[in-house]
Design a protein around this motif. Structure first.
Motif, mmCIF file in Angstrom:
data_model
loop_
_atom_site.group_PDB
_atom_site.id
_atom_site.type_symbol
_atom_site.label_atom_id
_atom_site.label_comp_id
_atom_site.label_asym_id
_atom_site.label_seq_id
_atom_site.Cartn_x
_atom_site.Cartn_y
_atom_site.Cartn_z
ATOM 1 N N SER A 131 0.832 -1.192 0.000
ATOM 2 C CA SER A 131 0.000 0.000 0.000
ATOM 3 C C SER A 131 0.874 1.253 0.000
ATOM 4 N N SER A 134 2.243 5.259 4.597
ATOM 5 C CA SER A 134 1.292 5.786 5.571
ATOM 6 C C SER A 134 1.785 7.109 6.119
ATOM 7 N N VAL A 141 3.181 -0.538 3.467
ATOM 8 C CA VAL A 141 2.687 -1.657 4.270
ATOM 9 C C VAL A 141 2.339 -2.818 3.348
ATOM 10 N N ALA A 143 0.737 -6.602 3.017
ATOM 11 C CA ALA A 143 -0.233 -7.489 3.666
ATOM 12 C C ALA A 143 0.387 -8.868 3.862
ATOM 13 N N HIS A 144 0.913 -9.085 5.051
ATOM 14 C CA HIS A 144 1.535 -10.368 5.380
ATOM 15 C C HIS A 144 1.501 -10.539 6.888
ATOM 16 N N PRO A 145 1.148 -11.745 7.383
ATOM 17 C CA PRO A 145 1.012 -11.917 8.833
ATOM 18 C C PRO A 145 2.332 -11.974 9.587
ATOM 19 N N THR A 162 5.252 -4.998 7.451
ATOM 20 C CA THR A 162 4.123 -5.888 7.200
ATOM 21 C C THR A 162 2.991 -5.609 8.183
ATOM 22 N N ASP A 163 1.799 -6.090 7.809
ATOM 23 C CA ASP A 163 0.655 -5.993 8.721
ATOM 24 C C ASP A 163 0.952 -6.675 10.042
ATOM 25 N N GLY A 164 1.671 -7.784 9.972
ATOM 26 C CA GLY A 164 2.007 -8.499 11.195
ATOM 27 C C GLY A 164 2.830 -7.664 12.144
ATOM 28 N N VAL A 166 2.789 -4.288 12.241
ATOM 29 C CA VAL A 166 1.913 -3.222 12.735
ATOM 30 C C VAL A 166 1.036 -3.732 13.873
ATOM 31 N N ASP A 167 0.539 -4.948 13.755
ATOM 32 C CA ASP A 167 -0.312 -5.522 14.803
ATOM 33 C C ASP A 167 0.477 -5.877 16.056
#
Length: 310
Positions: A131, A134, A141, A143-145, A162-164, A166-167
């Motif tokens: 993406s 930000s 970013v 999209a990967h866990p 990765t999204d992982g 960020v989470d």
């Protein structure tokens, strides 16, 4: 000429084994990684110049100078015979010197080309899959866990998380990780690593080349840690390292060689130990002396070669 060959040979021998071994085992580089990095570069460049220079000086000794040897040998390369005073060992030394210089230059060029191709592929994949940057972090970013972060250097740079990740991390920890990756880009670590990777590729049987590459890679990681350490603080960076490392994925530098899991673990341990120890840098006099030593290591073979060239 023989004295110059012996002097350069002795310097090359020292820079090929005892000096880099001592530096790789020293404790002070973790206190001032930038200074240690300069010294490593001086050792690598000075060692290569000394090795090639010693062979050139010995091979050209019957003529008294490099230009004299060129004048005597170039006209008879194809037709012969070998000029008086030159023996097979002298011709072998000159051939080896030229071959070694060409080998090192070609490995540097091919390593640079491969790295540039890999960076272009990375940029294409990022444009396709990640993406836009930000507003909060300035990173792309993906999209990967799996929690991971890496940077792609070049004329157009990119920092990817990765999204992982960020989470997994809070805001301060995320800024620390992104700051680490941006420090790699700002400080042009990929160029330093490229040179040592090319040296290792050119001389894979040479144990010091591998030791130097690993030590330099460690120092660049420590230098990249210092940027978020100053801006965000030690605790967010330390916590981020622990969390990302414990999740089975360490921050990746996209242009770095593939490392084993055990090697990654050692790097993580050294980085954490450095953060927890809160070490103070070397004093200015020690740093200045080290910079002068690095300069002298390179200047000595250059000056000797210049003296015997005419």
């Amino acid at each position: 000429m023989i004295a110059a060959a012996v002097a350069l040979g002795a310097l090359a021998l020292a820079l090929a084994w005892p000096v880099p071994v001592a530096l790789s085992r020293a404790e002070w580089p973790v206190r001032s990684p930038a200074t240690a990095l300069v010294l490593w570069q001086g050792i690598a460049l000075g060692g290569g110049l000394s090795m090639i220079g010693a062979l050139l000086a010995f091979g050209a000794s019957p003529a008294g100078s490099l230009s004299g040897a060129a004048d005597a040998l170039i006209p008879v390369i194809a037709a012969g015979p070998i000029p008086e005073g030159f023996g097979v060992v002298h011709l072998a030394a000159l051939t080896l010197a030229v071959g070694l210089a060409v080998h090192l230059a070609l490995n540097l060029a091919t390593t640079a080309v491969r790295a540039e191709r890999a960076r272009r592929r990375q940029h294409r994949l990022i444009d396709l899959l990640a993406s836009p940057a930000s507003a909060s972090t300035g990173a792309r970013v993906l999209a990967h866990p799996v929690p991971a972060a890496y940077c792609v250097p070049g004329l157009r740079t990119a920092t990817v998380i990765t999204d992982g990740l960020v989470d997994l991390l809070d805001d301060d920890e995320l800024r620390a990780v992104v700051g680490h990756e941006r420090a790699h880009l700002d400080q042009l670590h990929h160029l330093v690593l490229l040179a040592f990777r090319a040296w290792h590729a050119a001389l894979p049987w040479f144990p010091i080349a591998n030791r130097a590459e690993r030590s330099v890679a460690m120092l660049t990681e420590m230098l990249a840690d210092d940027a978020p350490r100053r801006r965000v603080g030690v605790e967010p960076l330390r916590t981020a390292l622990l969390r990302v490392g414990s999740s089975g994925a360490s921050a990746a530098y996209s242009d770095s060689p593939t490392a084993s899991a055990a090697s990654d673990e050692r790097v993580l341990e050294r980085r954490l130990a450095r953060l927890e120890a809160d070490l103070h840098p070397l004093d200015p006099r020690a740093r200045s002396a080290t910079w002068l030593l690095a300069t002298a290591i390179v200047a000595v073979p250059v000056c000797v070669l210049a003296a015997i060239a005419a």
